[in-house]
Design a protein around this motif. Structure first.
Motif, PDB file in Angstrom:
ATOM      1  N   UNK A 170      -7.792  -2.921 -29.615  1.00  0.00           N
ATOM      2  CA  UNK A 170      -8.785  -2.592 -28.596  1.00  0.00           C
ATOM      3  C   UNK A 170     -10.122  -3.095 -29.120  1.00  0.00           C
ATOM      4  N   UNK A 171     -10.647  -4.115 -28.483  1.00  0.00           N
ATOM      5  CA  UNK A 171     -11.906  -4.736 -28.899  1.00  0.00           C
ATOM      6  C   UNK A 171     -13.051  -4.160 -28.083  1.00  0.00           C
ATOM      7  N   UNK A 172     -14.039  -3.601 -28.773  1.00  0.00           N
ATOM      8  CA  UNK A 172     -15.226  -3.054 -28.112  1.00  0.00           C
ATOM      9  C   UNK A 172     -16.385  -4.009 -28.353  1.00  0.00           C
ATOM     10  N   UNK A 173     -16.917  -4.585 -27.261  1.00  0.00           N
ATOM     11  CA  UNK A 173     -18.002  -5.555 -27.401  1.00  0.00           C
ATOM     12  C   UNK A 173     -19.122  -5.268 -26.414  1.00  0.00           C
ATOM     13  N   UNK A 197     -21.770  -1.421 -21.499  1.00  0.00           N
ATOM     14  CA  UNK A 197     -22.922  -1.846 -20.698  1.00  0.00           C
ATOM     15  C   UNK A 197     -23.805  -0.652 -20.379  1.00  0.00           C
ATOM     16  N   UNK A 198     -25.069  -0.935 -20.179  1.00  0.00           N
ATOM     17  CA  UNK A 198     -26.008   0.076 -19.692  1.00  0.00           C
ATOM     18  C   UNK A 198     -26.099  -0.035 -18.170  1.00  0.00           C
ATOM     19  N   UNK A 199     -26.629   0.985 -17.531  1.00  0.00           N
ATOM     20  CA  UNK A 199     -26.901   0.882 -16.098  1.00  0.00           C
ATOM     21  C   UNK A 199     -27.898  -0.252 -15.872  1.00  0.00           C
ATOM     22  N   UNK A 224     -24.854   3.193 -29.996  1.00  0.00           N
ATOM     23  CA  UNK A 224     -24.518   4.396 -30.762  1.00  0.00           C
ATOM     24  C   UNK A 224     -24.232   5.586 -29.852  1.00  0.00           C
ATOM     25  N   UNK A 225     -24.706   5.511 -28.612  1.00  0.00           N
ATOM     26  CA  UNK A 225     -24.531   6.625 -27.680  1.00  0.00           C
ATOM     27  C   UNK A 225     -23.379   6.378 -26.703  1.00  0.00           C
ATOM     28  N   UNK A 226     -22.504   5.415 -27.042  1.00  0.00           N
ATOM     29  CA  UNK A 226     -21.396   5.057 -26.157  1.00  0.00           C
ATOM     30  C   UNK A 226     -20.062   5.626 -26.638  1.00  0.00           C
ATOM     31  N   UNK A 227     -20.099   6.572 -27.581  1.00  0.00           N
ATOM     32  CA  UNK A 227     -18.861   7.132 -28.132  1.00  0.00           C
ATOM     33  C   UNK A 227     -17.977   7.725 -27.048  1.00  0.00           C
ATOM     34  N   UNK A 234     -21.726  -0.261 -37.032  1.00  0.00           N
ATOM     35  CA  UNK A 234     -21.242   0.600 -38.110  1.00  0.00           C
ATOM     36  C   UNK A 234     -21.508   2.075 -37.794  1.00  0.00           C
ATOM     37  N   UNK A 235     -22.670   2.360 -37.235  1.00  0.00           N
ATOM     38  CA  UNK A 235     -23.000   3.750 -36.897  1.00  0.00           C
ATOM     39  C   UNK A 235     -22.115   4.263 -35.776  1.00  0.00           C
ATOM     40  N   UNK A 236     -21.820   3.416 -34.810  1.00  0.00           N
ATOM     41  CA  UNK A 236     -20.904   3.794 -33.727  1.00  0.00           C
ATOM     42  C   UNK A 236     -19.506   4.058 -34.301  1.00  0.00           C
ATOM     43  N   UNK A 237     -19.053   3.181 -35.181  1.00  0.00           N
ATOM     44  CA  UNK A 237     -17.728   3.334 -35.778  1.00  0.00           C
ATOM     45  C   UNK A 237     -17.637   4.615 -36.600  1.00  0.00           C
TER      46      UNK A 237
END
Length: 411
Positions: A35-38, A65-67, A94-97, A121-124
């Motif tokens: 699962x690739x998150x980009x 994506x953002x709004x 970082x807020x997309x968890x 890295x912070x998201x991970x």
């Protein structure tokens, strides 16, 4: 194996990190579920390029994506807010968890994050605690200590981000032994987790063993020029050549391909060499074709006080050696590129040494004019192939997963 890969810079983006991700993905996708998150291309220097895209049968893609994405990014990147984005301009990911957890179909066996950008890295790290699985943090460039990073008033916070990621990652992958050594000294308490996962060459075969097919000795640089990464030493070498052997200038051409700041473009133009051309951004496929047609490929690396300047192995250098063309590297003494040239892959010149650069150019022009081989062809080393490094990465992943399962049973 089910891998959750956090990589904002991934194909088809036309960036050095995206090209590296593409090569690893092609190998990992053969046997593993990914699962690739980009993120979408932001425009400017980061654009989509269909010639980098790859067919991935076992990879599911989640695009963050953002709004009103493009409009929102322009607002976030404005001068007023840009300085508050930590650790970088993709801080919003970082807020997309929760978003990723909603989109992800099944629990992964492991998380693998690619940085740059460092926000990945912070998201991970957050996803590691949410999912309770091991996490491998890959850093393509040094983080807090990077000589290319612009210092801010939030230095303590950035240092804390880096420390937290080194502490919580189950394994840390860096691109060269010298970078790994730097971090082992900086974080001796985490040294056992620090390993090497190299930048790799392209897998496609575009090698050329032809020499002297150009009437003029043709040199080419492919990549971005910004900050201290500039062509000054090369241009000064040409100036020395003009002073000492002006007739030789008629037998050389130099092309610069890629993005560059207006300041650097003005510097190149100020020398007034008609033999030097700036061609702007090209697609990946176009760059490969032009590399094949060149006689020598140029690497430009800045010199300075930071010891980390010697630890980089630019991914473009690996593209170069895969094409079986010699490298002219303007690089700090004993850098990774310097060492590669010492192994027979090209010539090195210390940054700022115009006499050495000019002398070398004169010798190469004379060789080319006389129809001599510039340098014997060296076979690219296996240690820089995508297959070799992806296999090592998979072994590391399996070991972490096995250890994690063992700990779970013990608890």
């Amino acid at each position: 194996m089910n891998i959750l890969m956090i990589s904002p810079q991934s194909p088809p983006k036309n960036t050095p990190e995206s090209m590296q991700v593409s090569r690893y993905l092609q190998e990992l996708d053969k046997e593993h579920q990914i699962t690739l998150v980009n993120t979408p291309a932001d425009g400017g220097w980061s654009v989509d390029d269909s010639s980098i895209d790859v067919i991935l049968k076992n990879t599911h893609i989640i695009t963050m994506k953002l709004w009103f994405h493009k409009v929102t990014l322009r607002f976030l990147h404005s001068r007023l807010l840009k300085h508050f984005l930590l650790p970088d301009e993709t801080a919003w990911i970082r807020y997309m968890t929760s978003y990723i957890l909603r989109k992800n179909i099944s629990k992964p066996d492991i998380i693998y994050s690619r940085s740059v950008p460092f926000s990945a890295a912070l998201l991970a790290k957050d996803l590691k605690f949410k999912l309770q699985v091991p996490w491998i943090m890959h850093l393509s460039d040094p983080w807090f200590d990077s000589p290319y990073r612009v210092k801010t008033k939030y230095e303590k916070k950035l240092a804390a981000y880096e420390f937290s990621c080194f502490k919580n990652a189950d394994s840390i992958m860096l691109t060269t032994e010298s970078t790994a050594d730097f971090y082992k000294k900086k974080y001796p308490q985490f040294s056992e987790k620090i390993n090497v996962s190299r930048n790799v060459m392209p897998s496609n075969n575009y090698q050329s063993k032809e020499y002297n097919k150009n009437k003029k000795l043709t040199l080419m640089y492919a990549g971005a020029l910004y900050g201290d990464r500039r062509a000054t030493t090369l241009l000064e070498g040409l100036s020395w050549l003009k002073e000492k052997y002006p007739k030789l200038l008629k037998s050389v051409k130099i092309f610069f391909i890629g993005n560059m700041t207006e300041e650097i473009k003005a510097e190149i133009n100020s020398y007034g060499f008609e033999q030097v051309l700036t061609l702007g951004k090209k697609t990946y496929a176009e760059v490969l074709q032009m590399q094949v047609s060149a006689d020598i490929l140029i690497s430009l690396e800045p010199d300075g006080k930071s010891p980390l300047l010697k630890t980089f192995m630019p991914s473009k250098v690996l593209d170069y050696i895969a094409s079986n063309k010699p490298i002219l590297a303007i690089t700090p003494e004993n850098s990774e590129t310097w060492k590669l040239c010492e192994k027979g892959f090209g010539w090195h010149v210390k940054s700022g040494d115009r006499v050495c650069c000019g002398t070398l150019l004169s010798e190469l022009i004379k060789k080319h004019t006389n129809g001599e081989k510039l340098l014997p062809v060296n076979e690219p080393p296996e240690e820089y192939t995508a297959a070799h490094n992806a296999e090592r990465l998979v072994r590391a992943m399996k070991k972490l997963i096995a250890n994690d399962k063992k700990k779970s049973k013990e608890n």
